[in-house]
Design a protein around this motif. Sequence first.
Motif, PDB file in Angstrom:
ATOM      1  N   THR A  37      -2.901  -5.813   4.740  1.00 22.88           N
ATOM      2  CA  THR A  37      -3.114  -4.837   5.805  1.00 22.88           C
ATOM      3  C   THR A  37      -2.268  -3.609   5.540  1.00 22.88           C
ATOM      4  N   PRO A  38      -2.894  -2.453   5.261  1.00 23.76           N
ATOM      5  CA  PRO A  38      -2.109  -1.225   5.109  1.00 23.76           C
ATOM      6  C   PRO A  38      -1.362  -0.917   6.397  1.00 23.76           C
ATOM      7  N   PRO A  39      -0.196  -0.287   6.309  1.00 23.26           N
ATOM      8  CA  PRO A  39       0.537   0.109   7.515  1.00 23.26           C
ATOM      9  C   PRO A  39      -0.337   0.967   8.420  1.00 23.26           C
TER      10      PRO A  39
ATOM     11  N   CYS B 156       0.845  -1.201   0.000  1.00 20.92           N
ATOM     12  CA  CYS B 156       0.000   0.000   0.000  1.00 20.92           C
ATOM     13  C   CYS B 156       0.876   1.245   0.000  1.00 20.92           C
ATOM     14  N   ALA B 157       0.309   2.329  -0.490  1.00 26.97           N
ATOM     15  CA  ALA B 157       1.038   3.596  -0.527  1.00 26.97           C
ATOM     16  C   ALA B 157       0.038   4.737  -0.450  1.00 26.97           C
ATOM     17  N   ARG B 158       0.507   5.866   0.045  1.00 25.65           N
ATOM     18  CA  ARG B 158      -0.342   7.048   0.124  1.00 25.65           C
ATOM     19  C   ARG B 158      -0.650   7.564  -1.271  1.00 25.65           C
ATOM     20  N   ASP B 159      -1.892   8.033  -1.456  1.00 30.63           N
ATOM     21  CA  ASP B 159      -2.304   8.677  -2.694  1.00 30.63           C
ATOM     22  C   ASP B 159      -3.383   9.678  -2.331  1.00 30.63           C
ATOM     23  N   ALA B 160      -3.230  10.912  -2.810  1.00 28.44           N
ATOM     24  CA  ALA B 160      -4.151  11.987  -2.429  1.00 28.44           C
ATOM     25  C   ALA B 160      -5.598  11.654  -2.768  1.00 28.44           C
TER      26      ALA B 160
ATOM     27  N   ALA C 133      -6.715   7.078   4.179  1.00 32.92           N
ATOM     28  CA  ALA C 133      -6.755   5.820   3.438  1.00 32.92           C
ATOM     29  C   ALA C 133      -5.541   5.716   2.529  1.00 32.92           C
ATOM     30  N   GLN C 134      -5.273   4.513   2.061  1.00 31.72           N
ATOM     31  CA  GLN C 134      -4.151   4.278   1.167  1.00 31.72           C
ATOM     32  C   GLN C 134      -4.604   3.454  -0.029  1.00 31.72           C
ATOM     33  N   VAL C 135      -3.844   3.557  -1.120  1.00 30.74           N
ATOM     34  CA  VAL C 135      -4.124   2.715  -2.272  1.00 30.74           C
ATOM     35  C   VAL C 135      -3.299   1.438  -2.129  1.00 30.74           C
ATOM     36  N   CYS C 136      -3.984   0.292  -2.142  1.00 35.21           N
ATOM     37  CA  CYS C 136      -3.342  -1.008  -2.024  1.00 35.21           C
ATOM     38  C   CYS C 136      -3.473  -1.740  -3.350  1.00 35.21           C
ATOM     39  N   SER C 137      -2.486  -2.540  -3.685  1.00 35.10           N
ATOM     40  CA  SER C 137      -2.469  -3.180  -4.999  1.00 35.10           C
ATOM     41  C   SER C 137      -2.186  -4.676  -4.898  1.00 35.10           C
TER      42      SER C 137
END
Length: 314
Positions: A138-140, A48-52, A58-62
């Motif tokens: 699981t996002p950080p 997962c990573a942050r995305d505006a 929330a984060q975008v997970c792939s």
Amino acid sequence: MTRLAGMVLYLLAHTALAQSAGDCAHTAKAPSAQAGGPTLAQPVFKGCARDARCGATAQVCSWTFVASGNDLPREKHSAYKKTSIALSSGALVPAFDSDAPSGSTYSVKGCFRGSVRSAVVLQNNGALRSNALCLLGTPPANPVAASAPKAPAPVADLPKDAKVQRALILAAYSEGIKGYMFKYPSAVANFYRNGTLSNLNESLKALFRYGTLTGESMDFERGCAALQGATRQAIEPVMTRPGILWEDHRLVVGRGFEHHAIAIFRKGTSMEAGYVLDPWLSQTSDVNKAVFTFAAWKARVLYLVAFGKPRLED
């Protein structure tokens, strides 16, 4: 890899998923696979990573997964349009984004808070639906990395008047969407102020790759799902303040052909008693043209109501 080996891996993957802590039980609520539709297997969590566009919390997970079957979409635009995320309610929503397929390997991304409870569904070019494939991850806990954590600044309570709070929400919404549209310009959307024409332009940009020539992005930032995320991000600083009397939820209407927005309403009431924040319809941040009573918004999307009545997504 032989078909037998592939089936063994498929069964092992699903056995492992079935043994998880119930995270995938909800996929039974997702629409069932259709005869002749793709078969999905072997999900791999990529992080997962942050995305505006996912909002502040929330984060975008792939993930990647393997798809087999006939008449599969083979390029990025087509795969994106035919990939959906199944929520815990069983509702299908557009995927956040996807990469171009690589052989039998496809990808999917979505916005999540906390643990992931969803699945991916893929249609082939004949609109036949796959099985719902569980997505785990699981996002950080802390989406924003900081080299030197600072104590959070104290946040003042909001005024206790609901109308004053609503004005603050709408001001944040207008300012946030204004900045978002400046960051992701669209000459077509800005000229016609029409969401349908904007969607057509976004699709053509992705298909013919002319967005780079006009200085525009090609990842559907002016589509309704992206604007739904931008709306939530814009109002989140107000919605998370102490003393808030309102709540916000993702809203969808239609099924198959869907439209997404954000509903706000007083706590203890229903969405029908509140307002809909929907910058997509007129492609504007002007609250006079992008904020509706629920009844007025429903009248604007009446053609979609026939496919599926308005409902909350979270």
